[in-house]
Write an enzyme that holds these catalytic residues in place. Structure first.
Site, PDB file in Angstrom:
ATOM      1  N   LYS A   1      -7.378  32.420 -11.851  1.00  0.00           N
ATOM      2  CA  LYS A   1      -8.802  32.665 -12.126  1.00  0.00           C
ATOM      3  C   LYS A   1      -9.273  33.850 -11.287  1.00  0.00           C
ATOM      4  O   LYS A   1      -9.740  33.690 -10.148  1.00  0.00           O
ATOM      5  CB  LYS A   1      -9.609  31.394 -11.794  1.00  0.00           C
TER       6      LYS A   1
ATOM      7  N   ARG B   1     -22.018  30.382 -14.015  1.00  0.00           N
ATOM      8  CA  ARG B   1     -23.328  30.926 -14.380  1.00  0.00           C
ATOM      9  C   ARG B   1     -23.372  31.479 -15.802  1.00  0.00           C
ATOM     10  O   ARG B   1     -24.358  31.274 -16.515  1.00  0.00           O
ATOM     11  CB  ARG B   1     -23.716  32.022 -13.370  1.00  0.00           C
TER      12      ARG B   1
ATOM     13  N   SER C   1     -17.149  34.488 -13.864  1.00  0.00           N
ATOM     14  CA  SER C   1     -18.152  35.480 -14.283  1.00  0.00           C
ATOM     15  C   SER C   1     -18.712  36.231 -13.078  1.00  0.00           C
ATOM     16  O   SER C   1     -19.112  37.393 -13.203  1.00  0.00           O
ATOM     17  CB  SER C   1     -19.261  34.838 -15.120  1.00  0.00           C
ATOM     18  N   GLY C   2     -18.797  35.594 -11.926  1.00  0.00           N
ATOM     19  CA  GLY C   2     -19.026  36.307 -10.664  1.00  0.00           C
ATOM     20  C   GLY C   2     -20.352  37.026 -10.503  1.00  0.00           C
ATOM     21  O   GLY C   2     -20.443  37.959  -9.718  1.00  0.00           O
ATOM     22  N   GLY C   3     -21.366  36.650 -11.287  1.00  0.00           N
ATOM     23  CA  GLY C   3     -22.658  37.314 -11.147  1.00  0.00           C
ATOM     24  C   GLY C   3     -22.952  38.270 -12.300  1.00  0.00           C
ATOM     25  O   GLY C   3     -24.012  38.894 -12.340  1.00  0.00           O
TER      26      GLY C   3
ATOM     27  N   ARG D   1     -29.694  26.562  -7.381  1.00  0.00           N
ATOM     28  CA  ARG D   1     -29.860  26.845  -8.818  1.00  0.00           C
ATOM     29  C   ARG D   1     -31.026  26.040  -9.397  1.00  0.00           C
ATOM     30  O   ARG D   1     -31.809  26.544 -10.194  1.00  0.00           O
ATOM     31  CB  ARG D   1     -28.583  26.495  -9.597  1.00  0.00           C
TER      32      ARG D   1
ATOM     33  N   GLU E   1      -7.762  30.697  -7.561  1.00  0.00           N
ATOM     34  CA  GLU E   1      -8.925  31.579  -7.728  1.00  0.00           C
ATOM     35  C   GLU E   1      -9.131  32.500  -6.526  1.00  0.00           C
ATOM     36  O   GLU E   1      -9.780  32.118  -5.549  1.00  0.00           O
ATOM     37  CB  GLU E   1     -10.206  30.750  -7.949  1.00  0.00           C
TER      38      GLU E   1
END
Ligand code: 13P
Length: 336
Positions: free
Chosen positions: A217, A290, A259-261, A31, A175
């Site tokens: 999650k 993210r 959010s996963g992308g 990142r 999750e």
């Protein structure tokens, strides 16, 4: 109300959500390098500390998930990172899995590891101030995936992890992330996610986990990122709610989506509609990495000394997510 249930509610009530700042050093390096910042322990801490000491933290964030490196670092004012987080009113949390590794006999799939020595590590994290934890199981969608083997091994690990975490007085975030990568339809995502979540709860119950003291999650129900048939946000919300209503036992106090992308706006809009249409008893909020940090990271990378601009960007994003967690967001608010 049990102590664990109280902690869970403190993290997710009143529109508050979770800041997932638990990127491993490998992920954080990717990142940072993507925005041309050198990935050093100092820089990793510096960005995170700016977020942890922002107004958005006080107003919007109920819990922060840390990575092992960060929970052991000391803030620039000399206090521990967990104190810095607690003093803003949020609960410090810690990622305790050691990553997704190739699953034997189904080598295209992953199983999350980290159970060995977990009990001792949990005691250490509790002493450092953590009151909740995270473990992520990851599942890909493909013609023959996720397999029964991947679904059941990850569910088993999530359940053993959860039982150990509760034994040590902390709330486990469970999750199971069904990835959005692929050209599958939203219907396939719905079916696979349902199978994955049902199996998780079967194992959690078998392992006698107190379901009122966990936070789930999950991913939202989306079409694959390469699919040509994208569904609308309204459909995402309806399908996501239907899936969770069918698969999650009522004792669970809340659900905090990853959010996963998704882009920041997509993740916000979808969460907003989930809350507007919420026909369940579950609190529905966010646990974004993210989708909370992307813009702030970009601003920070332009000038890593510019704390104010970075915090202003983060505050806005956190506020938008918190409005979405109450079904009060609208796209006009993004530009105010
Ligand atoms: P994203 O919101 O970036 O998917 O990260 C959330 C998370 O904690 C993934 O494990």
């Amino acid at each position: 109300m049990s102590e664990l249930n109280k902690i869970a509610l403190k993290i997710i009530s009143n529109g508050k959500g979770i800041l997932a700042a638990d990127e491993s050093n490998g992920t954080m390096t990717k990142r940072l390098e993507a925005v041309n910042v050198k990935s050093t322990p100092e820089n990793r801490l510096s960005f995170r500390e700016i977020l942890f000491s922002s107004d958005g933290m006080k107003d919007c964030i109920g819990g922060v998930i840390l990575y092992d490196e960060t929970i052991n670092q000391i803030s620039s004012s000399g206090e521990s990172i967990t104190n810095l987080i607690s003093s803003s009113g949020a609960v410090p949390g810690i990622k305790v899995d050691t990553g997704a590794k190739d699953l034997a006999n189904s080598t295209k799939e992953k199983v999350t590891e980290g159970l060995d020595g977990l009990r001792d590590r949990l005691k250490k994290y509790y002493d450092l101030g953590a009151r909740f934890t995270k473990w992520r199981g990851v599942y890909s969608i493909g013609e023959n995936y996720p397999s029964k083997l991947a679904i059941s091994s990850n569910a088993h690990a999530l359940a053993r992890y959860s039982a150990l975490v509760q034994e040590n007085g902390m709330v486990p975030i469970v999750e199971p992330e069904v990835l959005m990568n692929g050209n599958h339809s939203a219907e396939v995502c719905f079916n696979k996610t349902s199978e994955v979540i049902k199996k998780c709860f079967e194992e959690l119950i078998l392992h006698k986990v107190d379901l009122s003291g966990i936070i789930l999650k999950p991913n939202m129900i989306l079409s694959g990122n390469l699919s040509e048939n994208k569904i609308s946000s309204e459909e995402v919300s309806i399908k996501t709610l239907e899936c969770l209503k069918n698969c999650v036992p009522n004792e669970v106090p809340g659900i905090a989506f990853l959010s996963g992308g998704q882009s920041e706006i997509e993740a916000t809009e979808n969460l907003n509609l989930i809350n507007k249409n919420n026909n369940t008893n579950f609190i529905m909020t966010y646990s974004y990495g993210r989708a909370l940090q992307q813009s702030a990271l970009k601003v920070w990378s332009n000038d890593i000394k510019n704390v104010e601009a970075t915090q202003t960007t983060f505050n806005h994003r956190a506020k938008m997510c918190t409005l979405a967690a109450q079904g009060k967001w609208s796209s006009e608010l993004e530009n105010k």
